[in-house]
Design an enzyme around this catalytic site. Sequence first.
Site, PDB file in Angstrom:
ATOM      1  N   ARG A  47      76.233  79.369  12.187  1.00 47.92           N
ATOM      2  CA  ARG A  47      77.426  80.092  12.658  1.00 47.92           C
ATOM      3  C   ARG A  47      77.863  79.455  13.968  1.00 47.92           C
ATOM      4  NH1 ARG A  47      73.964  85.489  14.123  1.00 47.92           N
ATOM      5  NH2 ARG A  47      72.639  84.495  15.648  1.00 47.92           N
ATOM      6  N   LYS A 106      77.254  85.646   8.177  1.00 39.93           N
ATOM      7  CA  LYS A 106      76.076  85.017   7.576  1.00 39.93           C
ATOM      8  C   LYS A 106      76.356  84.650   6.115  1.00 39.93           C
ATOM      9  CE  LYS A 106      71.926  86.126   8.681  1.00 39.93           C
ATOM     10  NZ  LYS A 106      70.828  86.969   9.050  1.00 39.93           N
ATOM     11  N   TYR A 163     104.647  90.939  35.069  1.00 38.13           N
ATOM     12  CA  TYR A 163     103.380  90.451  35.623  1.00 38.13           C
ATOM     13  C   TYR A 163     102.263  91.477  35.449  1.00 38.13           C
ATOM     14  CZ  TYR A 163     104.184  93.501  39.654  1.00 38.13           C
ATOM     15  OH  TYR A 163     104.380  94.588  40.447  1.00 38.13           O
ATOM     16  N   THR A 219      97.894 102.274  36.201  1.00 35.79           N
ATOM     17  CA  THR A 219      97.265 102.810  34.982  1.00 35.79           C
ATOM     18  C   THR A 219      95.923 103.494  35.247  1.00 35.79           C
ATOM     19  OG1 THR A 219      96.631 100.516  34.600  1.00 35.79           O
ATOM     20  CG2 THR A 219      98.406 101.416  33.230  1.00 35.79           C
ATOM     21  N   ASN A 220      95.414 103.380  36.459  1.00 36.95           N
ATOM     22  CA  ASN A 220      94.209 104.169  36.766  1.00 36.95           C
ATOM     23  C   ASN A 220      94.592 105.644  36.799  1.00 36.95           C
ATOM     24  OD1 ASN A 220      93.024 101.676  37.195  1.00 36.95           O
ATOM     25  ND2 ASN A 220      93.327 101.745  39.403  1.00 36.95           N
ATOM     26  N   GLY A 239      70.433  91.041  16.238  1.00 31.15           N
ATOM     27  CA  GLY A 239      69.351  92.023  16.254  1.00 31.15           C
ATOM     28  C   GLY A 239      69.780  93.476  16.230  1.00 31.15           C
ATOM     29  N   SER A 299     105.703  99.513  38.937  1.00 28.94           N
ATOM     30  CA  SER A 299     104.376  98.943  38.732  1.00 28.94           C
ATOM     31  C   SER A 299     103.492 100.060  38.158  1.00 28.94           C
ATOM     32  CB  SER A 299     103.795  98.439  40.057  1.00 28.94           C
ATOM     33  OG  SER A 299     102.487  97.973  39.834  1.00 28.94           O
ATOM     34  N   HIS A 342      66.140  87.964  22.398  1.00 33.34           N
ATOM     35  CA  HIS A 342      67.186  88.983  22.490  1.00 33.34           C
ATOM     36  C   HIS A 342      67.822  89.015  23.872  1.00 33.34           C
ATOM     37  CE1 HIS A 342      68.543  93.153  23.163  1.00 33.34           C
ATOM     38  NE2 HIS A 342      69.098  92.955  21.990  1.00 33.34           N
ATOM     39  N   MET A 354      71.369  95.167  13.790  1.00 36.47           N
ATOM     40  CA  MET A 354      71.218  95.851  12.502  1.00 36.47           C
ATOM     41  C   MET A 354      69.880  95.464  11.875  1.00 36.47           C
ATOM     42  SD  MET A 354      75.061  95.793  11.043  1.00 36.47           S
ATOM     43  CE  MET A 354      75.305  94.069  11.283  1.00 36.47           C
ATOM     44  N   ARG A 375      96.829  97.990  49.042  1.00 29.29           N
ATOM     45  CA  ARG A 375      96.581  99.418  49.312  1.00 29.29           C
ATOM     46  C   ARG A 375      96.426  99.568  50.821  1.00 29.29           C
ATOM     47  NH1 ARG A 375      93.270  98.679  44.359  1.00 29.29           N
ATOM     48  NH2 ARG A 375      93.679 100.387  42.906  1.00 29.29           N
ATOM     49  N   ARG A 395      69.175  91.194   4.265  1.00 36.23           N
ATOM     50  CA  ARG A 395      69.621  91.096   5.669  1.00 36.23           C
ATOM     51  C   ARG A 395      71.053  91.553   5.825  1.00 36.23           C
ATOM     52  NH1 ARG A 395      66.432  86.640   8.285  1.00 36.23           N
ATOM     53  NH2 ARG A 395      65.304  85.694   6.600  1.00 36.23           N
ATOM     54  N   CYS A 435      99.351  97.383  37.990  1.00 40.65           N
ATOM     55  CA  CYS A 435      98.381  97.083  39.047  1.00 40.65           C
ATOM     56  C   CYS A 435      97.115  97.924  38.931  1.00 40.65           C
ATOM     57  CB  CYS A 435      99.015  97.221  40.427  1.00 40.65           C
ATOM     58  SG  CYS A 435      99.574  98.884  40.773  1.00 40.65           S
TER      59      CYS A 435
END
Length: 932
Positions: free
Chosen positions: A356, A43, A900, A816-817, A121, A813, A478, A123, A586, A112, A880
């Site tokens: 903006r 702003k 990949y 990452t879970n 909205g 591979s 909002h 802050m 899977r 502001r 994956c």
Amino acid sequence: MATITLPEVETKETKKSTTKYVYSFGGGKADGNGKMKDVLGGKGAGLAEMTNAGLPVPPGFTIQTEACREYMRTNSTSKEVERQMDEALAKLETLQGQKLGVGENPLLVSVRSGAKFSMPGMMDTILNLGLNDKSVEALAKVKNNPRFAYDSYRRLIQMFGNVVLDIEKPVFDEIFDAKKKQRKTKFDTGLDAKALQEVIAEYKKAVKKHAKRDFPQDPREQLVMARDAVFRSWQNDRAKTYRRINSIDEMLGTAVNVQIMVYGNLNDTSGTGVGFTRNPATGIKEFYGEFLLNAQGEDVVSGVRTPVPILELQKIMPEVYDQLREITTRLEKHYKDMQDFEFTIQDGKLHMLQTRNGKRTGLAAVQVAIQMVEEGLITKEEAIFRLDPGQVVDFLVARLDEKDVKPGDLLTAKGLPASPGAVVGQIVFTADDAVEKAGHGAEKNPVILVRAETTPEDIHGMEVAVGILTSQGGMTSHAAVVTRGMGKACVAGAQEIAVLEKLQELRVAGQVFKEGDWITLDGTTGRVFKGKKHLLPPDPENLAKLAQFMSWAEPYRKMRVRANADVPRDAEKAREYGAEGIGLCRTEHMFFGEKKIGPMREMILADNEKGRRAALKKLLPLQRADFAGVFKAMDGLPVTIRTLDPPLHEFLPRREDLMVDIALLSSYSSKEKKDLVKKYRDYGVEGAGDLKKALPLLLARVEQLHEFNPMLGHRGCRLGITYPEITEMQARAIFEAAVDCTKKGIKVLPEVMIPLVATVKEMANQGAIVRRVADEVFKERGTKVEYMVGTMIELPRAALVAGEIAKEAEFFSFGTNDLTQTTFGFSRDDINKVLPTYLAEGILKQDPFAALDQEGVGQLVRMATERGRKTRPTLKVGICGEHGGEPSSVEFCYKTGLNYVSCSPFRVLTARLAAAQAAATETLKVEGGRTK
Ligand code: PEP
Ligand code: MG
């Protein structure tokens, strides 16, 4: 008041007394400029830039973000900030020929927030600052409007009381509502000057009671307190939540803008509004926005009154309209992006309050980017950064199937199409209920949050809801702004709907709906329907535009994108979206299909190898057909098939349910018994006809298989090692299907992947089985197929000994879970018990199961890649886990040198764009700026 402390951040400059904390603007000149968003916030930078461009901006000054960061660290404001602020205030007073809150024509200001990235909205803001018991009289005189003056004063006490003194909003609302009742008026405007004076007196009493102090009469004290409250608002809960959802850095802090007040609520030649230079929902090039006559900014943004389309302004005040068009067109050309602006008209004179780069839907982002390239405003290279990869999903959202709509289903067609997409869900009336009813993981439940209007306090509910419906507010309310950013369907301002929040009822068209009732929202057209309507896949015309856009970005992409798909239908979808292979099939999901679950359970229930082999024999042709289907769909592209991974008891009845059936068996009717026999027969229970005998045997086996920590138990490669016949069967199905397909002219590139490996010997053990079976099949069928055997890296130990594992594995591979689960020690299924607190406390910045924890888990990914490639330089490496479709994680994978990423078909386009942007940022040497 809570005190918040931020850790030390880089403050190279800050310790020097020469730091410039306060930047003035006004009189056609600003200390700052539009590029200084880091320092001045969005702003402040916009106000400076507009002032420098000679636009009508109310003058003022911006206290920069470093002052906020200092405040957070020390819980105070330095003398230097105070000095510079006083200097800027004096300058402003001289420019205006007025004094803050003093004299016959007192200067009043707004205070502001304004961070680098817009946080609509979230802050706090305080208006009419400088008013006190004395200056309010002066204001009444100078404006010749006592009602206006008292209304402004009561608004100040209310905002100040709430924001600065932490007094709950209802304290003021109750006083105000009581006064309206007493004066028998429904509207604020029904209260005259005298009534407002009475309200002021009561507000002041309330301040004294709740804040244990008087409302400050000293204007400078008001200013200092308001400024610090705005700094603190950076750390309020809704701002934190918003930052988390939008990945905005906690350390940025907010600037504070102090600006002279202009009044849209002065009279009927005054007003206030917001607008966009193009349509933020569709991207169509049209002047777009809303305004309200005789109103203050808050009335438009908060959605309390439903505003009028901006085109009406042309009729009411044609000159102001023309000036506004001219200015905003100029701003758009200047910023080379669609602008979102705020303006106020006071006594027929236009003032610009903000400009903006506008938030927009994904559809609008692409449409605007293409238009701007065609208009010569931006280059194709610039255009490719104009779509946030996460917004690609907007193109893929469902549409309502009009054929499924009967006349009686329509509850209203008068809502605003605030954010596109059609959704079906169950009604909830509060954000907390949304969180409670939406559930998690497998128990996820679609809920639609229905509110009169949303406020920033609802953000947590909006996050989990599939859609939002409001009865009040406009396209810039909002609800509209936030859902658009989230890519979530929203119908706003549906005025025919009454939302009775206390009664938890939605009333419309003579019908009453309660919590849990199903409705369908069409955020693309603004309609609401009762019940569950059939939804259709997305609009091909928009997809064609996306394809054009993608064709500009794609040439930069270096990393491949694959999909996680288990069945041919998903594989085909993935290919449609441009997947370049399957990164994870899977196989266990295939077993849940018809016909397969029976033999699968039979295999698990068998307590010896012979029994297992007999069941596996039944599964072999079924699996072979599954694999053949996937190979066919991915003709010419690699397909990674993972051997069986989950703990076996996932396929069996729950121990507790079984116990209940055994206990109640004798009391069941013959019909119930018959149903039970069928149920257990379907489970593959041998001799299910005799439940009395079969059920206890089944229970015994279920108890044998029961584990305390199944995710750390008998799963992954441990299954194939303890029961090698399972891996044998799966390898046979893969290679028989591969050979059959090859013979039919389909190009097959199978990659067999072993899950949950922790040691090289596990990999060697399973690799040997796969290779042996491959040789057998090739010999039997007289045809060979190229293939690879590799592993998932989903345990920290695997990452540590990746150099060893790479001796046996031809590819890695990252799962990452599980890697996130085992690195943090967080259960991936139960993290929601701690996550909300962790996020609220700032212990975690984001859900590590959604966005890769680059600092910790990412280190393991980097290390394993390096170690693996040291052993085997040609090692193919991918990911994956769910992170493969999350933009910041994709960028990380690119930077780490992965070959990949693999993600759900729906996220393939997102991953493609994220990977292209990451590479283009490097190639074009630009700051990969996504519009936040
Ligand atoms: C993983 O762990 O990241 C993975 C892809 O495997 P799953 O989610 O099936 O455990
Ligand atoms: Mg896993």
